[in-house]
Design an enzyme around this catalytic site. Structure first.
Site: not given
Length: 150
Positions: A66-68
């Protein structure tokens, strides 16, 4: 930039007792917010959820990245954890996930973001790495494993 460059022991957790994708992402955001000091865990969660709406970051073999994006910072951060039991994460292979490598990068660091994601995917493309991570019994062991990985 590599995972080793941005991962800290404080953002590494082993055998986290979560049962759902949302609870897992909340746990990741709490760790990241504490490490960043300036970020709100709700804003971090919104960033991850926005990315997940575009498609799952579960890359298969029980692994998700997951990345943001982060506003108002020039610091990238990683959170690395395993769960006690694999959870449904809508991964591309439809298998549950138990290894999570989360990445938050500054809003304007697109190239750095892509390079870091690529280095993480490369590190975990060797199934031996995931197997070793799953054998870890504490956060120090997990952190050391990543720091020694090539």
């Amino acid at each position: 930039m590599t995972l080793q460059d941005i991962l800290t022991l404080d953002c590494t957790q082993c055998a986290v007792p979560v049962q759902s994708k949302k609870r897992l992402l909340e746990q990741i955001c709490l760790l990241a917010a504490k490490q960043l000091g300036t970020a709100n865990s709700t804003d971090l969660l919104d960033s991850l959820l926005d990315r997940e709406k575009m498609g799952s970051t579960g890359i298969g073999n029980g692994i998700a990245i997951p990345h943001g994006r982060l506003n108002n910072t020039d610091k990238a951060i990683a959170v690395f954890l395993t769960t006690q039991q694999a959870i449904d994460f809508d991964a591309i292979d439809n298998q549950p996930v138990d290894i999570f490598i989360c990445l938050f990068v500054p809003e304007n660091s697109t190239q750095e973001h892509l390079e870091t994601l690529q280095s993480i995917a490369k590190l975990f493309s060797d199934r031996k790495t995931a197997k070793q991570v799953r054998k870890c019994v504490n956060q120090q062991e997990m952190f050391n494993l990543i720091q020694q990985a090539t």
